[in-house]
Design an enzyme around this catalytic site. Structure first.
Site, PDB file in Angstrom:
ATOM      1  N   ARG A 103      -2.995   0.923 -26.460  1.00  0.00           N
ATOM      2  CA  ARG A 103      -3.983  -0.061 -27.227  1.00  0.00           C
ATOM      3  C   ARG A 103      -5.579   0.191 -27.061  1.00  0.00           C
ATOM      4  NH1 ARG A 103      -1.264  -5.209 -27.959  1.00  0.00           N
ATOM      5  NH2 ARG A 103      -3.326  -5.980 -28.574  1.00  0.00           N
ATOM      6  N   TYR A 205       8.215   3.680 -23.631  1.00  0.00           N
ATOM      7  CA  TYR A 205       7.850   4.951 -24.337  1.00  0.00           C
ATOM      8  C   TYR A 205       6.649   5.298 -23.665  1.00  0.00           C
ATOM      9  CZ  TYR A 205       4.914   1.422 -27.045  1.00  0.00           C
ATOM     10  OH  TYR A 205       4.000   0.430 -27.359  1.00  0.00           O
TER      11      TYR A 205
HETATM   12  C1  LIG Z   1       3.969  -7.353 -25.081  1.00  0.00           C
HETATM   13  C2  LIG Z   1       3.538  -7.024 -26.538  1.00  0.00           C
HETATM   14  C3  LIG Z   1       3.752  -5.860 -27.024  1.00  0.00           C
HETATM   15  C4  LIG Z   1       3.200  -5.615 -28.578  1.00  0.00           C
HETATM   16  N1  LIG Z   1       3.558  -4.417 -28.997  1.00  0.00           N
HETATM   17  C5  LIG Z   1       3.137  -4.542 -30.362  1.00  0.00           C
HETATM   18  C6  LIG Z   1       3.400  -3.101 -31.007  1.00  0.00           C
HETATM   19  O1  LIG Z   1       3.847  -2.106 -30.437  1.00  0.00           O
HETATM   20  N2  LIG Z   1       3.149  -2.795 -32.457  1.00  0.00           N
HETATM   21  C7  LIG Z   1       2.284  -3.936 -33.031  1.00  0.00           C
HETATM   22  O2  LIG Z   1       1.977  -4.062 -34.202  1.00  0.00           O
HETATM   23  N3  LIG Z   1       2.062  -5.058 -32.338  1.00  0.00           N
HETATM   24  C8  LIG Z   1       2.365  -5.335 -30.988  1.00  0.00           C
HETATM   25  N4  LIG Z   1       2.082  -6.454 -30.355  1.00  0.00           N
HETATM   26  C9  LIG Z   1       1.297  -7.488 -31.437  1.00  0.00           C
HETATM   27  C10 LIG Z   1       0.078  -7.360 -31.209  1.00  0.00           C
HETATM   28  O3  LIG Z   1      -0.547  -7.046 -29.841  1.00  0.00           O
HETATM   29  C11 LIG Z   1      -0.946  -8.479 -31.959  1.00  0.00           C
HETATM   30  O4  LIG Z   1      -0.077  -8.913 -33.070  1.00  0.00           O
HETATM   31  C12 LIG Z   1      -2.128  -8.054 -32.193  1.00  0.00           C
HETATM   32  O5  LIG Z   1      -2.829  -7.688 -31.108  1.00  0.00           O
HETATM   33  C13 LIG Z   1      -3.009  -9.392 -32.955  1.00  0.00           C
HETATM   34  O6  LIG Z   1      -4.173  -8.769 -33.083  1.00  0.00           O
HETATM   35  P1  LIG Z   1      -5.379  -9.959 -33.452  1.00  0.00           P
HETATM   36  O7  LIG Z   1      -6.742  -8.935 -33.616  1.00  0.00           O
HETATM   37  O8  LIG Z   1      -4.916 -10.629 -34.714  1.00  0.00           O
HETATM   38  O9  LIG Z   1      -5.592 -10.864 -32.292  1.00  0.00           O
HETATM   39  P2  LIG Z   1      -5.617 -10.565 -30.785  1.00  0.00           P
HETATM   40  O10 LIG Z   1      -5.256  -9.133 -30.318  1.00  0.00           O
HETATM   41  O11 LIG Z   1      -5.528 -11.835 -30.007  1.00  0.00           O
HETATM   42  O12 LIG Z   1      -7.534 -10.596 -30.766  1.00  0.00           O
HETATM   43  C14 LIG Z   1      -8.195 -11.701 -31.036  1.00  0.00           C
HETATM   44  C15 LIG Z   1      -9.525 -11.243 -30.409  1.00  0.00           C
HETATM   45  O13 LIG Z   1     -10.475 -12.399 -30.882  1.00  0.00           O
HETATM   46  C16 LIG Z   1     -11.282 -12.985 -29.580  1.00  0.00           C
HETATM   47  N5  LIG Z   1     -11.294 -14.400 -29.596  1.00  0.00           N
HETATM   48  C17 LIG Z   1     -10.341 -15.197 -29.308  1.00  0.00           C
HETATM   49  N6  LIG Z   1     -10.848 -16.621 -29.545  1.00  0.00           N
HETATM   50  C18 LIG Z   1     -12.155 -16.550 -29.668  1.00  0.00           C
HETATM   51  C19 LIG Z   1     -13.035 -17.526 -29.855  1.00  0.00           C
HETATM   52  N7  LIG Z   1     -12.879 -18.737 -29.688  1.00  0.00           N
HETATM   53  N8  LIG Z   1     -14.393 -16.797 -29.976  1.00  0.00           N
HETATM   54  C20 LIG Z   1     -14.639 -15.526 -30.048  1.00  0.00           C
HETATM   55  N9  LIG Z   1     -13.751 -14.580 -30.093  1.00  0.00           N
HETATM   56  C21 LIG Z   1     -12.440 -15.065 -29.636  1.00  0.00           C
HETATM   57  C22 LIG Z   1     -10.454 -12.348 -28.441  1.00  0.00           C
HETATM   58  O14 LIG Z   1     -10.849 -12.029 -27.218  1.00  0.00           O
HETATM   59  C23 LIG Z   1      -9.756 -11.014 -28.806  1.00  0.00           C
HETATM   60  O15 LIG Z   1     -10.554  -9.874 -28.884  1.00  0.00           O
HETATM   61  C24 LIG Z   1       2.735  -6.796 -29.002  1.00  0.00           C
HETATM   62  C25 LIG Z   1       2.257  -7.872 -28.581  1.00  0.00           C
HETATM   63  C26 LIG Z   1       2.859  -7.961 -27.166  1.00  0.00           C
HETATM   64  C27 LIG Z   1       2.628  -9.439 -26.416  1.00  0.00           C
END
Ligand SMILES: Cc1cc2nc3c(=O)[nH]c(=O)nc-3n(C[C@H](O)[C@H](O)[C@H](O)COP(=O)(O)OP(=O)(O)OC[C@H]3O[C@@H](n4cnc5c(N)ncnc54)[C@H](O)[C@@H]3O)c2cc1C
Length: 386
Positions: A103, A205
């Site tokens: 990641r 993996y």
């Molecule tokens: C165990 C596990 C394994 C996974 N494996 C995979 C995989 O192999 N492939 C895949 O595609 N997906 C995988 N996922 C899913 C994936 O991790 C998430 O869907 C993805 O990280 C979502 O990205 P995002 O940017 O939407 O949200 P997030 O990753 O949650 O990022 C949100 C960001 O916003 C910031 N933030 C939050 N609230 C605020 C606020 N109020 N003010 C300012 N900043 C804020 C946070 O600090 C963070 O940096 C996995 C998830 C888990 C739990």
């Protein structure tokens, strides 16, 4: 339409950084507000599937991904007791690249892409409330205004809450232990392996050329567990939960010295993705169970489509409507498939399980091409060529 347009993105995760890159490349003036005081990702693996790679390619970032992460060769499903192979999905088709990444490496690639495109990332900016109609947000206790707000804050996104009042994330009845084990074995094949047992499964993996082994151990539970990447647990806990699995699994879990427990929560797919001056993407719009490895890949797809819609429609309202119409059915289908995987992986010994595994074994042996074609709707979907 985007030239010089001021856009504020809330959250510098995969969704936020990807949409910032896509928008800045199209000429927008992008500011990203991130609550953390540094962008440091947890040590964990991420499968970037061909539909996500297509977006990184269109953003000019595929080369960086190739340099950081090997191509996967296969996904294989195994039985929990003896580790017997049940199903194998070949991933070597050259036009469907599939990467096993760390990641932190993907976040670094996207952060660099966003900065090179001219986006400004501001750390230590905690956003507590968003008013979509006024284009206002509370940042570290102060009110700020922005012509366009993009909510990329994940499960607890304040933008989602403002656009879809009333919903709280619900516990899915699944927890995941996660660990990255120092592995130091460059001969470990670049394959994702799932050991399937009753009410539990284990995904493993290799990462970074076999230097690390990514481990995610999932267990069904009635009791709630906290959500988030940083809750440590006793390393013996997954070992105990998987004690009836084959020795290969137990050996892996035995080697995990640092283990994090994650209660898997989600929302339904949001009804309202955009309104007034605010719009959401990624987990903010559609958190999913991770059993199809699609959360981050969906975030990449959303990012491309949202930037394209904002660039090509005359009004924000039309852009939001087109974006939601393109993305919502796809996200819902992916999330359903991930939830089905939870049920299929966790079948209890008995006739249903025996029949399901037999069908998978026969499919792998007699019609491997057919198995690959079943995933074409997912991996062959290229949002950049719509
Ligand atoms: C165990 C596990 C394994 C996974 N494996 C995979 C995989 O192999 N492939 C895949 O595609 N997906 C995988 N996922 C899913 C994936 O991790 C998430 O869907 C993805 O990280 C979502 O990205 P995002 O940017 O939407 O949200 P997030 O990753 O949650 O990022 C949100 C960001 O916003 C910031 N933030 C939050 N609230 C605020 C606020 N109020 N003010 C300012 N900043 C804020 C946070 O600090 C963070 O940096 C996995 C998830 C888990 C739990």
């Amino acid at each position: 339409m985007l030239n010089g347009q001021e856009i504020t993105v809330l959250g510098a995760g995969i969704a936020g950084l990807a949409v910032a890159t896509a928008l800045a490349q199209r000429g927008a003036q992008v500011r990203v507000l991130e609550q953390a005081d540094a962008i440091r990702e947890v040590g964990a693996g991420l499968q970037v599937t061909p539909n996500g790679v297509a977006v990184l390619r269109a953003l000019g970032l595929e080369g960086a991904l190739q340099a950081a992460a090997p191509l996967a060769r296969a996904v294989q499903l195994r039985d929990f007791r003896r580790g017997d192979p049940v199903f194998r999905l070949d991933l070597t088709r050259p036009d469907r690249p599939y990467h096993l990444t760390h990641r932190a490496d993907l976040i670094n690639i996207l952060r660099q892409g966003a900065s090179e495109a001219g986006a400004r990332i501001e750390l230590g900016q905690h956003v507590t409330g968003v008013d979509p109609e006024a284009g206002q947000m509370q940042v570290n206790g102060h009110t700020e205004t922005a012509p366009l707000i993009i909510g990329a804050g994940g499960l607890h996104s304040p933008t989602r809450a403002a656009l879809n009042p009333g919903g709280q994330p619900f516990f899915t009845g699944q927890v995941a232990w996660r660990s990255t084990i120092p592995w130091d074995d460059p001969t470990t094949p670049p394959e994702a392996t799932v050991h399937m047992g009753p009410g539990r499964h284990l995904v493993t993996y290799p990462l970074r050329g076999g230097a690390l082994l990514n481990v995610v151990a999932v267990e069904e539970r009635d009791a709630w567990a906290a959500e988030g990447w940083h809750h440590r647990d006793d390393p013996q806990a997954p070992w105990r939960a998987f004690v009836d699995f084959c020795p290969e699994v137990r050996d892996i879990l035995y080697r995990a010295e640092e283990v994090f427990l994650w209660g898997l929560f989600r929302h339904p797919v949001a009804r309202n993705w955009g309104q007034g001056r605010a719009v959401i993407l990624g987990d903010a719009a559609h958190p999913t169970l991770p059993f199809l490895a699609q959360g981050a890949n969906m975030a990449l797809e959303d990012a491309w489509v949202l930037a394209e819609c904002l660039d090509t429609h005359a009004t924000t309202e039309a852009a939001f409507a087109a974006y939601q119409a393109r993305r919502r059915p796809r996200a819902a289908r992916v999330i359903d498939a991930a939830s089905r995987n939870a049920r299929n992986y966790h079948l209890h010994p008995g006739p249903t399980r025996a029949a399901a595994h037999l069908a998978l074994k026969l499919g792998t042996r007699l019609a491997p091409g057919l198995a690959a074609r079943q995933f074409e709707w997912l991996y062959g979907h290229d949002v950049t060529r719509h």
